[in-house]
Scaffold this active site. Structure first.
Site, PDB file in Angstrom:
ATOM      1  CG  ASN A 118      39.242  43.752  47.291  1.00  9.08           C
ATOM      2  OD1 ASN A 118      39.770  43.599  46.196  1.00  9.08           O
ATOM      3  ND2 ASN A 118      39.869  44.347  48.290  1.00  9.08           N
ATOM      4  CG  HIS A 119      39.218  40.241  42.363  1.00 11.34           C
ATOM      5  ND1 HIS A 119      38.625  39.242  41.639  1.00 11.34           N
ATOM      6  CD2 HIS A 119      39.017  41.378  41.653  1.00 11.34           C
ATOM      7  CE1 HIS A 119      38.098  39.733  40.532  1.00 11.34           C
ATOM      8  NE2 HIS A 119      38.321  41.042  40.524  1.00 11.34           N
ATOM      9  CB  THR A 120      39.986  36.410  48.004  1.00 14.76           C
ATOM     10  OG1 THR A 120      39.421  35.420  47.122  1.00 14.76           O
ATOM     11  CG2 THR A 120      38.874  36.999  48.857  1.00 14.76           C
ATOM     12  CB  VAL A 128      43.567  37.051  41.036  1.00 18.49           C
ATOM     13  CG1 VAL A 128      42.597  38.032  41.700  1.00 18.49           C
ATOM     14  CG2 VAL A 128      44.920  37.119  41.729  1.00 18.49           C
ATOM     15  CG  LEU A 133      34.343  38.271  43.342  1.00 19.92           C
ATOM     16  CD1 LEU A 133      33.226  38.874  42.498  1.00 19.92           C
ATOM     17  CD2 LEU A 133      35.657  38.995  43.081  1.00 19.92           C
TER      18      LEU A 133
END
Length: 561
Positions: A118-120, A128, A133
C-alpha cells in the site's frame, strides 16, 4: 492444411492454461519448458513440475515460487514476492503484487487484483508516489475460489475453503469456509456450514468489542468535552467542535455525553450554573428557546408553531434539564394554548409527501412539548393531545406503517427518517404501540439495503439512528427477528469503527473517500448521536449490558416517566 480446415487457436492455452498439459503437442511443450528454464535462471525463481506460464504474462517478481501444476494465464501482471502451493490458477489479466502467499488449489478469476502492499500518504505536502510503501502481505489458504473482478487489499488473510464472490472488495480477513461478497466484502453465507461461528460466539465477540469501546469512550470523555469548551465565550460555552460558534444544542450534547459516559454533569461548569443558564434561555412568552448568536448572546424565538431555529431546543434543552434533575420553568406556551383545530392545522401544513423528515420533526417537537407541559402541570387545551394522535393514526400508510411517500431521488429515506421523528416524540414517548409494526419492519429492512445511505463510507448518525430506533421500537413483534439481529450486528461493527481516538465521533463516518468533509470532523453532536445508535444496535443484538450505559436523554429508548 487446406483453406477449408479450421485454423488452430494459437493462443488457446495462453488463456486456458489448465488445458495445456493434456492438449499441447510436443513442440508446444518444449517451447513452454524452454520459457520456464529462462525464468528459472532468475534469482529467487523456482517453478514446479507441470506448471504453465504464458509468454504473454508480465512476470517481474523479485521472488517467484510456483508449486506443481500451477498456471499463469496471458495478461497476468506479477511483481513482488509470490509463493504458491500446488494446482493454483491465475487467470487472464490477474494482477498479483507485493507479498502474496497462496495455498494449494487456489483459483483466481480474470481481472482480479491481489495487492499485497500500500501507499502511505501521511504528509499532505509530499506527492503520494514519493512517500514510503508499506506491505503486510496477503495470505490465501487451501481450496479457495476468488471470482473475477475481485480486489483483495494488503493485510488480508483468506481462510481455507473460502469463496470470494465476483466483484468483491476484500478489506478484512475472510473466515475459513465462508462465502463473502460486496464492497466491503462481508459474509453472505457459509460454504462449510460447520465452520460458521455459533450465535453465542458471535454475540460474545460483539460483547467484547462494545465493552472495549465503552471503556475507551469513558476514559476519553473528559478530554473530548474539554476540547469543545470555550471559557471566553459568555462565561463559558460549549461548541460542537473547536472553531465552531456556540449553539444551544452543543450545551445539551455536552450534558448528554457526560451523563452517558461519566454519570454526572460536565465538569467545566458547576451543575447548578448549567441548570440556571438553560432555564434562563426559555422565552417566557412562547415557552421556546431561541438560538445563540456567535457572541454567545441569544435571539428571541419567533411566535407560533414553531420557529425552525428554536424547534429542536424543545427536545435538547428539555432533556438536558431532566438529566440535571430540573425542568423548564414554564410550559411551552405555543402548544399549551393551542386547541385541537390549531394542532391539526399545523400537522396538515407539513409537507409529508415531499419532506417527511421535516414533517416528522415538527410532530416530534409537538409531542415532546405536550410531554413537558404535562410534567409542569399544564395538560393543554381539552382534546388537543388526543387530536394529534387521532390525526397520526388516520393518516399513516398501512402498506408501509409510515407517513408520507417514497421519492425517486432518495427512495425510502424520507419516510423512514420521518417515522423515527414522529414515533419518538409521540408513540414512543407516551409508551403507546405504533400502528402496523410489521409493516414498519418491512419498510426499514428494505431501506437498509439502500447502499446510498448504509454503505460504511456513506453512513451518518442520523440515517443509522433512524434505522436502529424503529427496529428497536417494534422488536416485540418478533417479525423477521433473525434479519434484524444480523443487520444490527453489522451496523454495530461499522459504528464502533467510526470512533476517532481522543476526539469522539463525527456526524458522518470517516473514510478516505470523505476526507475534507466537515461532517466527518469529530464533535459533540456526532458523539452524542453515535453513542445512542450504538446502544440501540447493541440492545437489538443482545449485548447492550456490556456498554454499561443507556441513553436517558433525547434518544432514550424507554417511554417518558
Amino acid at each position: 492444411m487446406t483453406d477449408d480446415e479450421p485454423q488452430p487457436d494459437r493462443l488457446r492455452h495462453d488463456y486456458s492454461p489448465w488445458l495445456f498439459w493434456t492438449e499441447a503437442d510436443e513442440e508446444a511443450r518444449e517451447r513452454q519448458l524452454r520459457h520456464q528454464r529462462e525464468l528459472g535462471r532468475r534469482a529467487g525463481y523456482t517453478i514446479g513440475e507441470r506448471c504453465f506460464v504464458s509468454g504473454l504474462a508480465s512476470v517481474q517478481n523479485e521472488e517467484l515460487r510456483l508449486g506443481r501444476w500451477t498456471s499463469v494465464a496471458a495478461g497476468a501482471h506479477l511483481t513482488g514476492s509470490l509463493r504458491t502451493g500446488s494446482e493454483c490458477t491465475m487467470n487472464a489479466y490477474t494482477v498479483i503484487r507485493g507479498t502474496v502467499e497462496l495455498g494449494n488449489s487456489v483459483r483466481i478469476g480474470a481481472h482480479t487484483s491481489l495487492l499485497g502492499f500500500n501507499h502511505t500518504f501521511s504528509d499532505p505536502d509530499i506527492e503520494v508516489h514519493r512517500q514510503p510503501l508499506t506491505s503486510l502481505g496477503i495470505r490465501v489458504g487451501d481450496d479457495v475460489w476468488i471470482g473475477s473482478h475481485v480486489v483483495v487489499l494488503d493485510g488480508v488473510t483468506i481462510g481455507d475453503r473460502a469463496v470470494v464472490a465476483a466483484g468483491a472488495v476484500v478489506t478484512r480477513d475472510v473466515p475459513a469456509g465462508a462465502v463473502v461478497g460486496g464492497n466491503p466484502a462481508k459474509v453472505i453465507k457459509w460454504r462449510v456450514p460447520q465452520l460458521a461461528p455459533s450465535a453465542s460466539a458471535r454475540t460474545d465477540d460483539l460483547a467484547d468489542a462494545v465493552a472495549e469501546f465503552a471503556d475507551t469512550a469513558r476514559a476519553q470523555a473528559e478530554e473530548i468535552l474539554a476540547r469543545c469548551f470555550e471559557p471566553s465565550l459568555g462565561g463559558g460555552l460549549f461548541v460542537d467542535r473547536p472553531g465552531a460558534a456556540p449553539t444551544v444544542r452543543a450545551q445539551c450534547d455536552a450534558i448528554e455525553i457526560a451523563d452517558l459516559l461519566l454519570g454526572r454533569a460536565p465538569g467545566q461548569l458547576p451543575a447548578a450554573e448549567q441548570v440556571e443558564r438553560l432555564r434562563s434561555w426559555q422565552d417566557p412568552k412562547t415557552g421556546m428557546v431561541g438560538e445563540l448568536l456567535p457572541d454567545g448572546n441569544q435571539r428571541l424565538p419567533g411566535d407560533g408553531l414553531f420557529d425552525p431555529d428554536a424547534a429542536y431546543h424543545v427536545l435538547s434543552v428539555g432533556y438536558a434539564l431532566e438529566l440535571l434533575d430540573s425542568a423548564f420553568p414554564s410550559p411551552v406556551h405555543v402548544v399549551a394554548e393551542a386547541g385541537p383545530d390549531r394542532l391539526i392545522e399545523g400537522l396538515e401544513e407539513q409537507r409529508w409527501e415531499t419532506n417527511a423528515w421535516n414533517a416528522g420533526h415538527w410532530a416530534d417537537v409537538l409531542g415532546t412539548a405536550v410531554h413537558w407541559n404535562r410534567k409542569v402541570g399544564h395538560p393543554g387545551r381539552p382534546g388537543a393531545a388526543e387530536a394529534v394522535f387521532g390525526w397520526l393514526l388516520t393518516h399513516v400508510d398501512p402498506m408501509t406503517g409510515m407517513w408520507g411517500s417514497a421519492r425517486p431521488e432518495d427512495g425510502l429515506l424520507q419516510i423512514v427518517n420521518g417515522f423515527y421523528r414522529v414515533s419518538r416524540g409521540t408513540f414512543a414517548q407516551f409508551g403507546l404501540p405504533v400502528p402496523y409494526p410489521e409493516r414498519v419492519i418491512d419498510t426499514v429492512l428494505t431501506h437498509s439495503r439502500d447502499v446510498r445511505f448504509v454503505r460504511p463510507d456513506r453512513q451518518n448518525a442520523c440515517n443509522i439512528l433512524d434505522i436502529a430506533h424503529p427496529l428497536w421500537l417494534t422488536r416485540q413483534s418478533g417479525h423477521r427477528d433473525d434479519e434484524i439481529v444480523q443487520l444490527a450486528g453489522g451496523l454495530l461493527r461499522d459504528a464502533l469503527g467510526h470512533w476517532t481516538d481522543r476526539l469522539g465521533f463525527g456526524f458522518r463516518a470517516p473514510h478516505p473517500a470523505t476526507v475534507g468533509d466537515p461532517a466527518t470532523t469529530p464533535g459533540l453532536q456526532g458523539t452524542e448521536m453515535w453513542l445512542a445508535v450504538i446502544w440501540l444496535l447493541a440492545d437489538l443484538v443482545g449485548v447492550s449490558e456490556a456498554l454499561e450505559y443507556r441513553p436517558r436523554g433525547v434518544h432514550r429508548p424507554i417511554p417518558a416517566p
